[in-house]
Design a protein around this motif. Structure first.
Motif, PDB file in Angstrom:
ATOM      1  N   ILE A 164       0.836  -1.203   0.000  1.00  0.00           N
ATOM      2  CA  ILE A 164       0.000   0.000   0.000  1.00  0.00           C
ATOM      3  C   ILE A 164       0.873   1.257   0.000  1.00  0.00           C
ATOM      4  N   ALA A 165       1.915   1.255   0.841  1.00  0.00           N
ATOM      5  CA  ALA A 165       2.833   2.400   0.868  1.00  0.00           C
ATOM      6  C   ALA A 165       3.564   2.540  -0.462  1.00  0.00           C
ATOM      7  N   LEU A 166       3.939   1.410  -1.067  1.00  0.00           N
ATOM      8  CA  LEU A 166       4.607   1.443  -2.373  1.00  0.00           C
ATOM      9  C   LEU A 166       3.680   2.029  -3.437  1.00  0.00           C
ATOM     10  N   ALA A 167       2.392   1.690  -3.363  1.00  0.00           N
ATOM     11  CA  ALA A 167       1.414   2.263  -4.290  1.00  0.00           C
ATOM     12  C   ALA A 167       1.344   3.775  -4.119  1.00  0.00           C
ATOM     13  N   GLY A 168       1.402   4.247  -2.863  1.00  0.00           N
ATOM     14  CA  GLY A 168       1.423   5.688  -2.614  1.00  0.00           C
ATOM     15  C   GLY A 168       2.635   6.351  -3.239  1.00  0.00           C
ATOM     16  N   LEU A 169       3.793   5.670  -3.164  1.00  0.00           N
ATOM     17  CA  LEU A 169       5.012   6.191  -3.785  1.00  0.00           C
ATOM     18  C   LEU A 169       4.856   6.277  -5.302  1.00  0.00           C
ATOM     19  N   LEU A 170       4.321   5.226  -5.909  1.00  0.00           N
ATOM     20  CA  LEU A 170       4.160   5.204  -7.365  1.00  0.00           C
ATOM     21  C   LEU A 170       3.173   6.273  -7.831  1.00  0.00           C
ATOM     22  N   VAL A 171       2.116   6.503  -7.050  1.00  0.00           N
ATOM     23  CA  VAL A 171       1.144   7.543  -7.408  1.00  0.00           C
ATOM     24  C   VAL A 171       1.781   8.928  -7.356  1.00  0.00           C
ATOM     25  N   SER A 172       2.692   9.139  -6.423  1.00  0.00           N
ATOM     26  CA  SER A 172       3.288  10.464  -6.241  1.00  0.00           C
ATOM     27  C   SER A 172       4.403  10.775  -7.237  1.00  0.00           C
TER      28      SER A 172
END
Length: 480
Positions: free
Chosen positions: A440-448
């Motif tokens: 989930i945190a990695l997804a946040g990184l990719l979105v940003s």
């Protein structure tokens, strides 16, 4: 900032601090509440979920109400309701009444949170002054959460009722100070009426979504009840969008979501809180049930993360001014991914300083960078009359993200529950949940990440415009 502005910020920070304090204190007190009031585990869940339901379900309405009826008025009334509900929560002697008081507190927080954030964004000028105010304001949430864990561990030793009563006098003092210090705010005069259908549909959709997600791990994700509820949410949201596109005074102006920065801020808020709430849930179980730590010991283990956020609060405004929100969000999410990944090393006999503490410090550093930056990014460039709406939308993303991802993590851990509950087997059942938290945190990184490219493009345009302007100035000078 002059003393009046500091006073305004202090009142708003007190409300944000209370919201976070209230959430964290209740979790530690649940076993004592269940024992004294003779409540089942499923009933205890609603002491937490009732607050989330009221908070997450009514944030959109709360944000728009602040714009229409006046931010100061809405904030103070809701803060007064919060104080009364806190008092009732500490005095009741039945589970249903306690759950009802928690729902009312969540409902009042759904109005204070967007109203408070929009008061800041309309009182402090966009730029360094607002960035500093927002960094201090958002830091109060993490500080309140950390202090809530410690205070709950101490107060519960005497009585769980003290954890319910503590917010009441703090809210009352903030209310009295707010009457003196908060700036007057005008109602929006040029609005095109009240979007009653949108308010009903939006609130109904959010309430049903949070309720469905909270209940899904208990009744089953593939059960007919859960699937039909999700279908009903989809129908309500579809009709909501249809109504908002045709409303003269919409609850949410859908045009704000055409901004890439706005979408990244909303998705980032979901990823940030969704991952952390799931992480805290698993780590609390790990420390108390597997390692046998006390509630206070567990709270102190989390404390370094909150202390790091609090210590950085006065510096974050200057850091945002220098590096920009997008870089800090990317760096913060990267730190968070590493922190969660490092925690996968834990064993049934960990060394705190070398195994747990590094993760806590990385996660604390991530929160210090990301949370203020998301708030600044979401509210920058938004007209004053829409600040409440955007604030409500951001807080909705926070609450809904936390509810959804906590339910997902819980379901993953439940699916891997061991038949023979040896300590190592239980720990192994937690690891898939920790992996989901990291993803989930990695997804946040990719979105940003796309925001970095957008920022560079904007800088290139600014440089190009500056060059053209200088050239034009030189030509005029030569001609003259």
């Amino acid at each position: 900032m002059d003393p009046r502005l500091w006073g305004t910020l202090l009142v708003l920070c007190a409300a944000m601090f209370l919201d976070a304090l209230d959430v964290s204190m209740v979790g530690v007190a649940l076993p004592s509440i269940g024992s004294e009031l003779d409540l089942s585990t499923s009933t205890l869940q609603w002491i937490v979920s009732g607050y989330i339901l009221g908070y997450g379900g009514l944030l959109l309405l709360g944000g728009r109400t602040a714009d229409l009826l006046g931010r100061r008025q809405v904030f103070l009334v809701a803060l007064g309701v919060f104080a009364v509900a806190s008092l009732l929560g500490g005095l009741v002697d039945s589970g249903p009444l306690l759950i009802a008081s928690r729902f009312i507190k969540g409902l009042s927080a759904a109005f204070t949170a967007p109203a408070g954030l929009s008061i800041i964004t309309t009182t402090f000028a966009e730029g360094p002054l607002r960035n500093r105010a927002l960094s201090i304001y958002t830091t109060c949430a993490a500080t309140g959460f950390s202090m809530g864990l410690v205070l709950s561990g101490l107060l519960t030793e005497a009585s769980w009722r003290l954890t319910m009563l503590l917010p009441a006098p703090i809210a009352l003092l903030a209310l009295l100070a707010g009457l003196k210090l908060l700036p007057r705010s005008e109602r929006e005069k040029d609005h095109n009426g009240y979007d009653v259908p949108g308010a009903v549909l939006g609130t109904g959709a959010m309430l049903l979504l949070v309720f469905t997600v909270v209940q899904a791990p208990e009744v089953g994700w593939a059960s007919a009840r859960t699937l039909l509820s999700f279908l009903a949410v989809a129908v309500l949201l579809t009709v909501f969008v249809f109504v908002e596109r045709r409303s003269a005074g919409p609850l949410i102006r859908l045009g704000v979501l055409r901004s890439g920065n706005q979408i990244r801020a909303q998705l980032g808020a979901m990823g940030l809180f969704g991952s952390y709430v799931g992480f805290q849930f698993l780590v609390t179980l790990y420390m108390q049930q597997l390692l046998g730590w006390s509630a206070l010991h567990t709270a102190l283990a989390f404390l370094p993360a909150g202390a790091l956020v609090a210590a950085s609060s006065t510096k974050m405004g200057a850091i945002v001014d220098r590096f920009g929100t997008q870089r800090l969000i990317v760096v913060g999410f990267a730190l968070m991914v590493v922190g969660y990944a490092l925690f996968l090393r834990v064993s049934v006999d960990p060394v705190y300083a070398s195994v747990i503490l590094p993760s806590m410090l990385l996660i604390g550093g991530a929160f210090a960078l990301v949370f203020p930056s998301l708030n600044i990014q979401a509210t920058n460039g938004v007209d004053d009359h829409e600040q409440g709406m955007v604030s409500g939308l951001l807080n909705t993303s926070v609450q809904v993200g936390g509810a959804i991802f906590l339910a997902v993590v819980t379901a993953v851990v439940t699916a891997h529950a061991p038949t023979h509950a040896t300590p190592q087997a239980v720990l192994d059942s937690y690891r898939p949940g920790l992996v989901v938290v990291t993803i989930i945190a990695l997804a946040g990184l990719l979105v940003s990440l796309p925001g970095l490219r957008t920022r560079r493009a904007q800088q290139s345009i600014v440089v190009a415009k500056s060059t053209v302007t200088e050239a034009e100035t030189e030509r005029v000078a030569v001609r003259d």
